[in-house]
Scaffold this motif. Structure first.
Motif, PDB file in Angstrom:
ATOM      1  N   GLN A 113     -11.134  -2.300  -8.562  1.00  0.00           N
ATOM      2  CA  GLN A 113     -10.498  -2.971  -7.416  1.00  0.00           C
ATOM      3  C   GLN A 113      -9.071  -2.457  -7.221  1.00  0.00           C
ATOM      4  O   GLN A 113      -8.621  -2.247  -6.088  1.00  0.00           O
ATOM      5  CB  GLN A 113     -10.483  -4.484  -7.619  1.00  0.00           C
ATOM      6  CG  GLN A 113     -11.846  -5.123  -7.500  1.00  0.00           C
ATOM      7  CD  GLN A 113     -11.808  -6.612  -7.845  1.00  0.00           C
ATOM      8  OE1 GLN A 113     -10.841  -7.115  -8.403  1.00  0.00           O
ATOM      9  NE2 GLN A 113     -12.869  -7.312  -7.495  1.00  0.00           N
ATOM     10  N   GLN A 169      -5.875   3.339  -3.132  1.00  0.00           N
ATOM     11  CA  GLN A 169      -6.350   4.277  -2.110  1.00  0.00           C
ATOM     12  C   GLN A 169      -6.057   3.738  -0.706  1.00  0.00           C
ATOM     13  O   GLN A 169      -5.629   4.483   0.174  1.00  0.00           O
ATOM     14  CB  GLN A 169      -7.847   4.536  -2.282  1.00  0.00           C
ATOM     15  CG  GLN A 169      -8.401   5.555  -1.302  1.00  0.00           C
ATOM     16  CD  GLN A 169      -7.755   6.919  -1.453  1.00  0.00           C
ATOM     17  OE1 GLN A 169      -7.446   7.365  -2.549  1.00  0.00           O
ATOM     18  NE2 GLN A 169      -7.538   7.591  -0.338  1.00  0.00           N
ATOM     19  N   GLN A 170      -6.258   2.454  -0.501  1.00  0.00           N
ATOM     20  CA  GLN A 170      -5.966   1.843   0.796  1.00  0.00           C
ATOM     21  C   GLN A 170      -4.478   1.970   1.129  1.00  0.00           C
ATOM     22  O   GLN A 170      -4.107   2.240   2.275  1.00  0.00           O
ATOM     23  CB  GLN A 170      -6.372   0.366   0.798  1.00  0.00           C
ATOM     24  CG  GLN A 170      -7.865   0.151   0.774  1.00  0.00           C
ATOM     25  CD  GLN A 170      -8.220  -1.316   0.574  1.00  0.00           C
ATOM     26  OE1 GLN A 170      -7.357  -2.176   0.457  1.00  0.00           O
ATOM     27  NE2 GLN A 170      -9.516  -1.594   0.523  1.00  0.00           N
ATOM     28  N   ASP A 216      -9.200   0.994  -5.704  1.00  0.00           N
ATOM     29  CA  ASP A 216      -9.511   0.884  -4.278  1.00  0.00           C
ATOM     30  C   ASP A 216      -8.267   0.476  -3.482  1.00  0.00           C
ATOM     31  O   ASP A 216      -8.000   1.023  -2.414  1.00  0.00           O
ATOM     32  CB  ASP A 216     -10.637  -0.129  -4.044  1.00  0.00           C
ATOM     33  CG  ASP A 216     -11.977   0.337  -4.594  1.00  0.00           C
ATOM     34  OD1 ASP A 216     -12.137   1.549  -4.900  1.00  0.00           O
ATOM     35  OD2 ASP A 216     -12.879  -0.519  -4.721  1.00  0.00           O
ATOM     36  N   LYS A 217      -7.520  -0.472  -3.996  1.00  0.00           N
ATOM     37  CA  LYS A 217      -6.313  -0.940  -3.320  1.00  0.00           C
ATOM     38  C   LYS A 217      -5.274   0.179  -3.251  1.00  0.00           C
ATOM     39  O   LYS A 217      -4.615   0.372  -2.213  1.00  0.00           O
ATOM     40  CB  LYS A 217      -5.734  -2.164  -4.042  1.00  0.00           C
ATOM     41  CG  LYS A 217      -4.491  -2.720  -3.411  1.00  0.00           C
ATOM     42  CD  LYS A 217      -4.749  -3.238  -2.013  1.00  0.00           C
ATOM     43  CE  LYS A 217      -3.516  -3.899  -1.446  1.00  0.00           C
ATOM     44  NZ  LYS A 217      -3.717  -4.362  -0.079  1.00  0.00           N
ATOM     45  N   GLU A 260      -3.704   5.545   2.169  1.00  0.00           N
ATOM     46  CA  GLU A 260      -4.170   5.794   3.532  1.00  0.00           C
ATOM     47  C   GLU A 260      -3.257   5.125   4.556  1.00  0.00           C
ATOM     48  O   GLU A 260      -2.959   5.706   5.604  1.00  0.00           O
ATOM     49  CB  GLU A 260      -5.610   5.318   3.684  1.00  0.00           C
ATOM     50  CG  GLU A 260      -6.589   6.168   2.894  1.00  0.00           C
ATOM     51  CD  GLU A 260      -7.989   5.571   2.821  1.00  0.00           C
ATOM     52  OE1 GLU A 260      -8.232   4.502   3.419  1.00  0.00           O
ATOM     53  OE2 GLU A 260      -8.833   6.180   2.160  1.00  0.00           O
ATOM     54  N   ALA A 261      -2.807   3.919   4.248  1.00  0.00           N
ATOM     55  CA  ALA A 261      -1.890   3.230   5.149  1.00  0.00           C
ATOM     56  C   ALA A 261      -0.566   3.996   5.246  1.00  0.00           C
ATOM     57  O   ALA A 261       0.026   4.090   6.329  1.00  0.00           O
ATOM     58  CB  ALA A 261      -1.646   1.802   4.663  1.00  0.00           C
TER      59      ALA A 261
END
Length: 70
Positions: free
Chosen positions: A13, A19-20, A16-17, A23-24
């Motif tokens: 998790q 990576q987010q 994933d965060k 991307e942001a």
């Protein structure tokens, strides 16, 4: 679920965060916002790497910032 399974799930998790956040940061038009998001992603990535090296340690959230406060 076992402790190892919970730790692995939590680590995923966090990855994933991170990576987010990366991307942001790529989409951000404001340089300060981009830098802030990149720094958050970097810190989270470092934390996941520490947990991966020492599963079950649970991570120490304050550990990464102690040396930088001045």
């Amino acid at each position: 679920m076992s402790v190892a399974g919970e730790s692995g799930n939590r680590t995923q998790q966090m990855r994933d965060k991170a990576q987010q956040l990366k991307e942001a940061a790529e989409r951000a038009t404001d340089p300060q916002e981009r830098q802030k998001l990149q720094e958050q992603a970097r810190r989270l990535q470092e934390q996941t790497e520490r947990q991966g090296q020492n599963p079950g340690a649970g991570g120490n959230r304050s550990q990464g910032t102690r040396g930088r406060e001045k």
